[in-house]
Design an enzyme around this catalytic site. Sequence first.
Site, short mmCIF file in Angstrom:
data_model
loop_
_atom_site.label_atom_id
_atom_site.label_comp_id
_atom_site.label_asym_id
_atom_site.label_seq_id
_atom_site.Cartn_x
_atom_site.Cartn_y
_atom_site.Cartn_z
N GLN A 7 49.86 48.87 41.99
CA GLN A 7 50.25 50.12 42.66
C GLN A 7 50.37 49.92 44.17
O GLN A 7 51.34 50.37 44.79
CB GLN A 7 49.21 51.21 42.36
N TYR A 134 33.59 47.37 37.73
CA TYR A 134 34.55 47.28 38.83
C TYR A 134 33.83 47.49 40.16
O TYR A 134 33.98 46.71 41.11
CB TYR A 134 35.64 48.34 38.61
N ILE A 164 44.54 56.23 45.62
CA ILE A 164 45.82 56.14 46.34
C ILE A 164 46.92 56.84 45.55
O ILE A 164 47.09 56.60 44.35
CB ILE A 164 46.22 54.66 46.59
N1 SER Z 1 41.72 53.93 42.25
C1 SER Z 1 40.64 53.11 41.81
C2 SER Z 1 40.21 53.45 40.45
O1 SER Z 1 40.35 54.59 40.09
C3 SER Z 1 39.48 53.24 42.73
O2 SER Z 1 39.42 52.10 43.49
O3 SER Z 1 39.70 52.62 39.75
#
Ligand code: SER
Length: 308
Positions: A7, A134, A164
């Site tokens: 993205q 993550y 984002i």
């Molecule tokens: N946009 C990412 C996620 O939702 C956050 O870093 O995993």
Amino acid sequence: MTGANGQIGRVLTHALREQHGQQNVIASDIVQVADDNEPYLFLDILNETRLYEIVEDYQITQVYHLAAILSASGEWNPLKTWNINLNGLLTILNLAKDGKINRVFFPSTIAVFGKTTPRVNTPQDVPLVPETIYGVSKVSGELLCHYYHQKYGVDVRSVRYPGIIGYQSVPHGGTTDYAVEIFHSVLTGEAYKCFLAPDTYLPMMYISDAIRATLELMSAPSESIKTRTSYNLSAMSFSPAEIYAEIKKIIPAAEIEYEPDFRQEIAASWTESIDDSAARTDWNWQPEYDLEKMVRDMIEKISDQMRG
Ligand code: SER
């Protein structure tokens, strides 16, 4: 650029090519990138030998290391996520330590926060005990960046991106993806099924602010970069109910249904809003887009794309 098909990677590659020339930015990813993304190289980020080869063959000076598995996908395979998110970074930091490249960008995230982090106006230095693999991999990545800077003088720079939102590409595997998906659904006349509850507040940022932040951080003088873990970065915070209300002002027929799934738990473990005063002080960070301006631009740009 690693993860150049992601993205952020797609848009950042384009922005860097505008600055440095098309041929001077090499896109790489583990999937085939669209034709307009040349020069492109296939790269498995775990292939250390190939990474060293590419850096040498193409005389790479800086690496934007965007390859990673995101928060929601990561939970399906924690060990793979740890391996990809951490070992790729280690190779790149070692390339810098060995003097083969001179600057590294590492994206961190609001997913580094956890239930022990203050939820509102989250300060720069806070407990980081995330609930997702993550988040765990990104906290560890931040610490590695800090260590390589302190110990070996590696010039690695990082921001904790909020969710984002952009029109150029659709995110996959994240928890903040809903805020992009909603536009594509309502603009094709479908009701959007939202996987988060209506009152779930998260920090968010429009893509053009995120790209500008990255370019500004990477071109700031080294001595002004005081944080070598990762900078808090902020622009706006909203809930699904609020973005829906904003969209409805322009598209009165827009509809939303709420069906929270496992991603609700992930979102609830993050924070609502961010204090990014360190970024503002150290390298003059200033966001441009708030919710209203972002929604207007998204609708305009995606409508244009649909008209072809
Ligand atoms: N946009 C990412 C996620 O939702 C956050 O870093 O995993």
